[in-house]
Design a protein around this motif. Structure first.
Motif, short mmCIF file in Angstrom:
data_model
loop_
_atom_site.label_atom_id
_atom_site.label_comp_id
_atom_site.label_asym_id
_atom_site.label_seq_id
_atom_site.Cartn_x
_atom_site.Cartn_y
_atom_site.Cartn_z
N THR A 4 35.66 28.34 69.83
CA THR A 4 37.01 28.92 69.93
C THR A 4 37.92 28.07 70.81
O THR A 4 39.14 28.12 70.66
N PHE A 5 37.33 27.28 71.71
CA PHE A 5 38.13 26.34 72.49
C PHE A 5 38.37 25.06 71.69
O PHE A 5 39.46 24.51 71.68
N GLU A 6 37.32 24.61 71.01
CA GLU A 6 37.41 23.38 70.23
C GLU A 6 38.45 23.48 69.12
O GLU A 6 39.19 22.53 68.84
N TYR A 7 38.51 24.64 68.46
CA TYR A 7 39.41 24.83 67.32
C TYR A 7 40.59 25.72 67.65
O TYR A 7 41.18 26.33 66.76
N ASP A 8 40.96 25.78 68.92
CA ASP A 8 42.06 26.65 69.34
C ASP A 8 43.38 26.18 68.73
O ASP A 8 43.88 25.11 69.06
N ASP A 9 43.91 27.00 67.85
CA ASP A 9 45.20 26.70 67.23
C ASP A 9 46.27 27.70 67.68
O ASP A 9 47.35 27.76 67.13
N GLY A 10 45.93 28.51 68.69
CA GLY A 10 46.87 29.49 69.20
C GLY A 10 46.95 30.76 68.37
O GLY A 10 47.75 31.65 68.67
N SER A 11 46.11 30.86 67.36
CA SER A 11 46.17 32.02 66.46
C SER A 11 45.51 33.25 67.08
O SER A 11 44.64 33.16 67.95
N ALA A 12 45.94 34.40 66.60
CA ALA A 12 45.35 35.67 67.03
C ALA A 12 43.87 35.73 66.65
O ALA A 12 43.07 36.30 67.39
N GLU A 13 43.50 35.14 65.53
CA GLU A 13 42.12 35.18 65.07
C GLU A 13 41.20 34.44 66.05
O GLU A 13 40.10 34.92 66.35
N ILE A 14 41.65 33.31 66.54
CA ILE A 14 40.84 32.55 67.51
C ILE A 14 40.69 33.36 68.79
O ILE A 14 39.59 33.46 69.35
N LEU A 15 41.78 33.96 69.26
CA LEU A 15 41.70 34.77 70.49
C LEU A 15 40.80 35.99 70.31
O LEU A 15 40.06 36.36 71.22
N LYS A 16 40.84 36.60 69.13
CA LYS A 16 39.96 37.75 68.88
C LYS A 16 38.49 37.31 68.88
O LYS A 16 37.63 38.01 69.42
N ALA A 17 38.20 36.17 68.27
CA ALA A 17 36.83 35.65 68.27
C ALA A 17 36.41 35.30 69.69
O ALA A 17 35.28 35.60 70.10
N ARG A 18 37.31 34.69 70.45
CA ARG A 18 36.99 34.35 71.84
C ARG A 18 36.70 35.62 72.64
O ARG A 18 35.74 35.66 73.42
N ARG A 19 37.52 36.64 72.45
CA ARG A 19 37.29 37.89 73.18
C ARG A 19 35.94 38.49 72.82
O ARG A 19 35.17 38.91 73.69
N ALA A 42 39.60 32.26 92.15
CA ALA A 42 41.00 32.44 92.53
C ALA A 42 41.62 33.71 91.94
O ALA A 42 42.31 34.44 92.65
N THR A 43 41.41 33.97 90.68
CA THR A 43 42.05 35.11 90.04
C THR A 43 41.10 35.77 89.05
O THR A 43 40.14 35.16 88.60
N THR A 44 41.44 36.99 88.71
CA THR A 44 40.69 37.71 87.69
C THR A 44 41.48 37.62 86.38
O THR A 44 42.66 37.97 86.36
N PRO A 45 40.86 37.15 85.32
CA PRO A 45 41.60 37.06 84.05
C PRO A 45 41.94 38.44 83.51
O PRO A 45 41.08 39.31 83.45
N ARG A 46 43.20 38.65 83.18
CA ARG A 46 43.64 39.93 82.61
C ARG A 46 43.45 39.91 81.09
O ARG A 46 43.11 40.93 80.49
N TYR A 47 43.70 38.78 80.49
CA TYR A 47 43.65 38.65 79.04
C TYR A 47 42.62 37.59 78.63
O TYR A 47 42.29 36.70 79.40
N THR A 48 42.20 37.67 77.38
CA THR A 48 41.30 36.66 76.84
C THR A 48 41.95 35.28 76.92
O THR A 48 41.27 34.29 77.15
#
Length: 128
Positions: free
Chosen positions: A66-81, A7-13
């Motif tokens: 990173t999905f299991e422990y997603d707390d909304g933090s920048a660190e989790i998003l950086k690891a996910r990216r 459906a869409t292309t993800p722009r962000y992590t």
């Protein structure tokens, strides 16, 4: 060969979903298993498939965390990216393979809109 489109292309992590991970993991696992089955155990190709399988297991495990422990933090998003981009790069040689999702399985430069805006402000300061 037609492109497989989601459906869409993800722009962000932050746009990457567990479903994206599941789909890419299944796609890559199928390719690596097929490669391993083509060659005798101990052959160079079999060893390469085994090494790639080990790398995929590690990257997908870390990405799942990173999905299991997603707390909304920048660190989790950086690891996910970091893990998502690595997984996408591993998949790139199969871009012309049926089932490859050219729209969803792309690396992301920014974790979210706020990180893109911070970078834009930084660059605007640099060009003054």
């Amino acid at each position: 060969m037609p492109l497989t489109a989601s459906a869409t292309t993800p722009r962000y992590t932050s746009d990457i979903t567990q479903s994206d991970l599941d789909a890419l993991d299944a796609f890559l696992t199928e390719r690596v298993c097929a490669l391993a089955m083509k060659h005798d155990h101990g052959a160079e190709e079999s060893n390469a498939a085994s090494a790639l399988s080990t790398a995929l297991i590690s990257v997908t495990h870390n990405l799942r965390r990173t999905f299991e422990y997603d707390d909304g933090s920048a660190e989790i998003l950086k690891a996910r990216r970091r893990h998502w981009n690595l997984l996408c790069r591993i998949a790139e040689p199969w871009q012309q393979t049926e089932g490859y999702d050219h729209f969803r399985w792309r690396t992301t430069q920014y974790t979210d809109a706020a990180s893109e805006e911070r970078m834009a402000r930084y660059y605007r300061k640099q060009v003054r």
